[in-house]
Design an enzyme around this catalytic site. Sequence first.
Site, PDB file in Angstrom:
ATOM      1  N   SER A 174       0.809  -1.230   0.000  1.00  0.00           N
ATOM      2  CA  SER A 174       0.000   0.000   0.000  1.00  0.00           C
ATOM      3  C   SER A 174       0.832   1.264   0.000  1.00  0.00           C
ATOM      4  CB  SER A 174      -0.885   0.010   1.237  1.00  0.00           C
ATOM      5  OG  SER A 174      -0.077   0.121   2.400  1.00  0.00           O
ATOM      6  N   GLY A 175       2.110   1.162   0.283  1.00  0.00           N
ATOM      7  CA  GLY A 175       2.951   2.352   0.425  1.00  0.00           C
ATOM      8  C   GLY A 175       3.099   2.776   1.872  1.00  0.00           C
ATOM      9  N   GLY A 176       2.314   2.182   2.751  1.00  0.00           N
ATOM     10  CA  GLY A 176       2.357   2.551   4.171  1.00  0.00           C
ATOM     11  C   GLY A 176       3.719   2.320   4.799  1.00  0.00           C
TER      12      GLY A 176
ATOM     13  N   GLN B  74      -2.548  -4.050  12.332  1.00  0.00           N
ATOM     14  CA  GLN B  74      -1.396  -3.430  13.005  1.00  0.00           C
ATOM     15  C   GLN B  74      -1.585  -3.565  14.522  1.00  0.00           C
ATOM     16  OE1 GLN B  74       1.419  -2.404  11.847  1.00  0.00           O
ATOM     17  NE2 GLN B  74       1.116  -1.989   9.666  1.00  0.00           N
TER      18      GLN B  74
ATOM     19  N   HIS C  83      20.323 -18.354  -7.509  1.00  0.00           N
ATOM     20  CA  HIS C  83      20.452 -19.480  -6.585  1.00  0.00           C
ATOM     21  C   HIS C  83      19.693 -19.223  -5.269  1.00  0.00           C
ATOM     22  CE1 HIS C  83      21.934 -22.417  -3.755  1.00  0.00           C
ATOM     23  NE2 HIS C  83      22.221 -21.395  -2.968  1.00  0.00           N
TER      24      HIS C  83
ATOM     25  N   CYS D 250      19.488 -26.228  -8.725  1.00  0.00           N
ATOM     26  CA  CYS D 250      19.273 -25.059  -9.596  1.00  0.00           C
ATOM     27  C   CYS D 250      20.345 -25.008 -10.686  1.00  0.00           C
ATOM     28  CB  CYS D 250      19.220 -23.769  -8.772  1.00  0.00           C
ATOM     29  SG  CYS D 250      20.792 -22.924  -8.538  1.00  0.00           S
TER      30      CYS D 250
HETATM   31 ZN   LIG Z   1      21.543 -23.494  -6.455  1.00  0.00          ZN
END
Ligand SMILES: [Zn+2]
Length: 377
Positions: A92-94, A211, A356, A327
């Site tokens: 929200s930008g808050g 909050q 990674h 990966c």
């Molecule tokens: Zn990796």
Amino acid sequence: MQFKISKKSKKSNARIGFLETDHGVIETPCLVPVATQAVVKTLTSEEVEKTKSQILISNTFWLHLRPEEKIIAKSGGIHKFMNWKKSLMTDSGGFQVFSLGFGADFGMGKIIKNSSQEIIKKDSQAKKIKITNDGAFFKSPIDGKDLFLGPKESIKIQEKIGADIIFAFDECTSPIADYEYTKKSLEKTHKWAKICLKIKKSEQALYGIVQGGKFKDLRIESAKFIGKMDFDGFGIGGEFGDDKKIMQKMLNWVVAELPEKKPRHLLGIGYLEDMEKIIKSGVDTFDCTVPTHYARRGIAFTSEGRLDLNKAEFLKKRESLDVDCMCPVCQNYKKNYICHLLRTKEITGLRLLTFHNLYYFNNFVEKIRQDIKNGKI
Ligand SMILES: [Zn+2]
């Protein structure tokens, strides 16, 4: 947006769910990598997809400053603008109002250290922004222009950006805000939540934000108040200092009051070591800058722990970055090469580590999902 819970843990509040948006189905619990400026820093959107990332979060505040939401709207929305085909959230930008004011005044990030807490105890109000009942007045950190952001402005900006999930505008109080300040701030956040619900015209899913700082009664009050409103899901916001136990307690207070069937998002926290606890407390999604932020400082998260690839000792290591990681970086590149790239300030070193780390974090959460399915946690 639809959310279905497919399994609830018998040992904790953890659950497996499917969050469906116009851009696909997200299996939860799920990490939400941060694409602040409509980009996961150093990677293309196609690369991010290959890190097993299911959804990203972009930053309303920064996109409003640059390039401005109208540029994104004219491109057909943020998905087309950044060529990201999966789901996307905007905050929200808050929180940025907080970072600009309180955080900038005191050099404070999301987590503060005890030493700085002692120094600034006496003066806990932000100086660079003015928060009124309608929103926040502040100066642009880019050109110093006077700006205003409130609930109406935030929703209108987020509608133009066009993410699948947007957040209500809130005031994120500082970790050392006292009870009185936090209570008054909460009244504003609750008033703004009503305005956000009323003003939104788009089909985007809107999450309300709980909050209440570190105060149990305020947290419960906020979760009850926001939880009863007609939001599609709930964000849990706030600053917790460096005491992680407070955050854990807070999550337990809040989750107990939120409706079971709607998704819960923890805003802006998620170190690797916290993830299982966060998920066990019943959080479905959480955004976190850690994997990408640390990558750009040369740090890899691996099955051996955190490695600082800037260190010359890695020039002698000819094994994969992480022998247990599947990966493409770990399949194709060795520690000595990545270390060399970092030490010669070659951008590709940061790209390889970002890829990674994201993959490693997403894989880590995937394993937690498996553990919930298998009844282990
Ligand atoms: Zn990796």
